[in-house]
Write a protein that holds these residues in place. Structure first.
Motif, PDB file in Angstrom:
ATOM      1  N   ASP A  47      52.233 -22.398 -57.715  1.00  0.00           N
ATOM      2  CA  ASP A  47      51.750 -23.463 -58.408  1.00  0.00           C
ATOM      3  C   ASP A  47      50.962 -23.866 -59.054  1.00  0.00           C
ATOM      4  O   ASP A  47      50.465 -24.279 -59.642  1.00  0.00           O
ATOM      5  N   GLU A  48      50.547 -22.470 -60.014  1.00  0.00           N
ATOM      6  CA  GLU A  48      49.686 -21.650 -61.015  1.00  0.00           C
ATOM      7  C   GLU A  48      50.657 -22.296 -62.683  1.00  0.00           C
ATOM      8  O   GLU A  48      50.087 -22.942 -63.382  1.00  0.00           O
ATOM      9  N   GLN A  49      51.534 -21.857 -62.514  1.00  0.00           N
ATOM     10  CA  GLN A  49      52.088 -22.485 -63.437  1.00  0.00           C
ATOM     11  C   GLN A  49      52.757 -23.959 -63.847  1.00  0.00           C
ATOM     12  O   GLN A  49      52.595 -24.486 -65.155  1.00  0.00           O
ATOM     13  N   ARG A  50      52.707 -24.564 -62.466  1.00  0.00           N
ATOM     14  CA  ARG A  50      52.653 -25.521 -62.207  1.00  0.00           C
ATOM     15  C   ARG A  50      51.672 -26.868 -62.947  1.00  0.00           C
ATOM     16  O   ARG A  50      51.536 -27.662 -63.714  1.00  0.00           O
ATOM     17  N   ILE A  51      50.369 -26.463 -62.884  1.00  0.00           N
ATOM     18  CA  ILE A  51      48.804 -26.839 -63.096  1.00  0.00           C
ATOM     19  C   ILE A  51      49.406 -26.453 -64.855  1.00  0.00           C
ATOM     20  O   ILE A  51      48.879 -27.314 -65.162  1.00  0.00           O
ATOM     21  N   MET A  52      49.303 -25.457 -64.889  1.00  0.00           N
ATOM     22  CA  MET A  52      49.569 -24.914 -65.994  1.00  0.00           C
ATOM     23  C   MET A  52      50.114 -26.020 -67.671  1.00  0.00           C
ATOM     24  O   MET A  52      49.690 -26.181 -68.207  1.00  0.00           O
ATOM     25  N   ARG A  53      51.490 -25.799 -67.009  1.00  0.00           N
ATOM     26  CA  ARG A  53      52.542 -26.971 -67.072  1.00  0.00           C
ATOM     27  C   ARG A  53      51.611 -29.077 -67.175  1.00  0.00           C
ATOM     28  O   ARG A  53      51.583 -29.107 -68.862  1.00  0.00           O
ATOM     29  N   MET A  54      51.497 -28.674 -66.287  1.00  0.00           N
ATOM     30  CA  MET A  54      50.720 -30.569 -66.311  1.00  0.00           C
ATOM     31  C   MET A  54      48.803 -30.194 -67.519  1.00  0.00           C
ATOM     32  O   MET A  54      49.016 -31.024 -68.197  1.00  0.00           O
ATOM     33  N   MET A  55      48.156 -29.509 -67.396  1.00  0.00           N
ATOM     34  CA  MET A  55      47.128 -29.301 -68.172  1.00  0.00           C
ATOM     35  C   MET A  55      47.742 -29.446 -70.044  1.00  0.00           C
ATOM     36  O   MET A  55      47.060 -30.052 -70.380  1.00  0.00           O
ATOM     37  N   ARG A  56      48.914 -29.010 -69.452  1.00  0.00           N
ATOM     38  CA  ARG A  56      49.106 -28.547 -71.191  1.00  0.00           C
ATOM     39  C   ARG A  56      50.114 -29.934 -71.867  1.00  0.00           C
ATOM     40  O   ARG A  56      49.329 -30.823 -72.833  1.00  0.00           O
ATOM     41  N   ALA A  97      34.928 -30.804 -83.058  1.00  0.00           N
ATOM     42  CA  ALA A  97      34.370 -29.643 -82.239  1.00  0.00           C
ATOM     43  C   ALA A  97      35.388 -29.961 -80.851  1.00  0.00           C
ATOM     44  O   ALA A  97      35.943 -29.162 -80.649  1.00  0.00           O
ATOM     45  N   THR A  98      36.249 -31.485 -80.418  1.00  0.00           N
ATOM     46  CA  THR A  98      36.414 -31.665 -79.721  1.00  0.00           C
ATOM     47  C   THR A  98      38.293 -31.032 -80.210  1.00  0.00           C
ATOM     48  O   THR A  98      38.410 -30.621 -79.310  1.00  0.00           O
ATOM     49  N   VAL A  99      38.788 -31.402 -81.420  1.00  0.00           N
ATOM     50  CA  VAL A  99      39.893 -30.826 -81.926  1.00  0.00           C
ATOM     51  C   VAL A  99      40.421 -29.229 -81.837  1.00  0.00           C
ATOM     52  O   VAL A  99      41.062 -29.293 -81.150  1.00  0.00           O
ATOM     53  N   LEU A 100      38.978 -28.556 -81.977  1.00  0.00           N
ATOM     54  CA  LEU A 100      39.111 -26.751 -81.889  1.00  0.00           C
ATOM     55  C   LEU A 100      39.360 -26.958 -80.410  1.00  0.00           C
ATOM     56  O   LEU A 100      39.690 -26.253 -80.645  1.00  0.00           O
ATOM     57  N   GLY A 101      38.367 -27.203 -79.621  1.00  0.00           N
ATOM     58  CA  GLY A 101      37.978 -26.893 -78.017  1.00  0.00           C
ATOM     59  C   GLY A 101      39.190 -27.094 -77.105  1.00  0.00           C
ATOM     60  O   GLY A 101      39.654 -26.537 -76.861  1.00  0.00           O
ATOM     61  N   ILE A 102      40.316 -28.415 -78.166  1.00  0.00           N
ATOM     62  CA  ILE A 102      41.566 -28.503 -77.618  1.00  0.00           C
ATOM     63  C   ILE A 102      42.384 -27.510 -77.950  1.00  0.00           C
ATOM     64  O   ILE A 102      43.459 -26.823 -77.158  1.00  0.00           O
ATOM     65  N   LYS A 103      42.436 -27.664 -78.992  1.00  0.00           N
ATOM     66  CA  LYS A 103      43.245 -26.042 -79.766  1.00  0.00           C
ATOM     67  C   LYS A 103      43.306 -24.961 -78.789  1.00  0.00           C
ATOM     68  O   LYS A 103      44.288 -23.801 -78.330  1.00  0.00           O
ATOM     69  N   ASP A 104      41.509 -24.181 -78.359  1.00  0.00           N
ATOM     70  CA  ASP A 104      41.295 -23.366 -77.959  1.00  0.00           C
ATOM     71  C   ASP A 104      42.037 -23.957 -76.903  1.00  0.00           C
ATOM     72  O   ASP A 104      42.605 -22.525 -75.402  1.00  0.00           O
ATOM     73  N   CYS A 105      42.113 -24.147 -75.522  1.00  0.00           N
ATOM     74  CA  CYS A 105      43.346 -24.649 -74.722  1.00  0.00           C
ATOM     75  C   CYS A 105      44.119 -24.614 -74.259  1.00  0.00           C
ATOM     76  O   CYS A 105      44.558 -23.275 -73.450  1.00  0.00           O
ATOM     77  N   LEU A 106      45.096 -25.033 -75.144  1.00  0.00           N
ATOM     78  CA  LEU A 106      45.998 -24.834 -74.977  1.00  0.00           C
ATOM     79  C   LEU A 106      46.422 -23.150 -75.570  1.00  0.00           C
ATOM     80  O   LEU A 106      47.456 -22.910 -75.879  1.00  0.00           O
ATOM     81  N   VAL A 107      46.224 -23.036 -76.759  1.00  0.00           N
ATOM     82  CA  VAL A 107      45.927 -21.411 -76.395  1.00  0.00           C
ATOM     83  C   VAL A 107      45.671 -20.433 -74.962  1.00  0.00           C
ATOM     84  O   VAL A 107      46.715 -19.981 -74.798  1.00  0.00           O
ATOM     85  N   VAL A 108      44.600 -20.973 -74.295  1.00  0.00           N
ATOM     86  CA  VAL A 108      44.543 -19.961 -72.815  1.00  0.00           C
ATOM     87  C   VAL A 108      45.900 -20.487 -72.245  1.00  0.00           C
ATOM     88  O   VAL A 108      46.505 -19.436 -71.781  1.00  0.00           O
ATOM     89  N   ILE A 109      46.211 -21.933 -72.065  1.00  0.00           N
ATOM     90  CA  ILE A 109      47.291 -22.024 -71.002  1.00  0.00           C
ATOM     91  C   ILE A 109      48.535 -21.105 -71.726  1.00  0.00           C
ATOM     92  O   ILE A 109      48.562 -21.068 -70.783  1.00  0.00           O
ATOM     93  N   SER A 110      48.180 -21.463 -73.330  1.00  0.00           N
ATOM     94  CA  SER A 110      49.616 -21.020 -73.751  1.00  0.00           C
ATOM     95  C   SER A 110      49.750 -18.989 -73.515  1.00  0.00           C
ATOM     96  O   SER A 110      51.143 -18.407 -72.401  1.00  0.00           O
ATOM     97  N   ASN A 111      48.917 -18.521 -73.112  1.00  0.00           N
ATOM     98  CA  ASN A 111      48.537 -16.964 -73.434  1.00  0.00           C
ATOM     99  C   ASN A 111      48.996 -16.944 -70.910  1.00  0.00           C
ATOM    100  O   ASN A 111      49.904 -15.838 -70.934  1.00  0.00           O
TER     101      ASN A 111
END
Length: 94
Positions: free
Chosen positions: A9-18, A41-55
């Motif tokens: 379920d968490e994998q599915r959530i991560m995929r949806m968020m990405r 700042a928003t662009v950097l925030g999105i990049k940071d979120c995508l890194v967290v999701i990827s990890n």
């Protein structure tokens, strides 16, 4: 609750968020010389979120015994690899 179901379920959530974040980036990309509506700042925030999701996706793949290289395939598609049991290979006799 089953730990495997929770992880899937968490994998599915991560995929949806990405997918949602990358769609937002694509939809708001500058076009025809117009500036992006997103702040730096928003662009950097999105990049940071995508890194967290990827990890986290890497961690979840490791925990569930999967790889990130898995891709969907058609049911009638021939597999690109063939599993051979080592016991079926005849031994050489000298």
């Amino acid at each position: 609750m089953d730990i495997d179901k929770t992880l899937h379920d968490e994998q599915r959530i991560m995929r949806m968020m990405r997918k949602t974040l990358t769609s937002i980036v694509r939809d708001t990309a500058p076009r025809d010389g117009n500036p992006s509506p997103l702040t730096e700042a928003t662009v950097l925030g999105i990049k940071d979120c995508l890194v967290v999701i990827s990890n986290r996706e890497v961690e979840l793949a490791r925990l569930t015994g999967r790889t990130l290289e898995e891709r969907p395939h058609y049911s009638d598609e021939k597999p690109s690899a063939h599993v051979v049991k080592l016991s079926s290979i005849p031994k050489k006799t000298h």
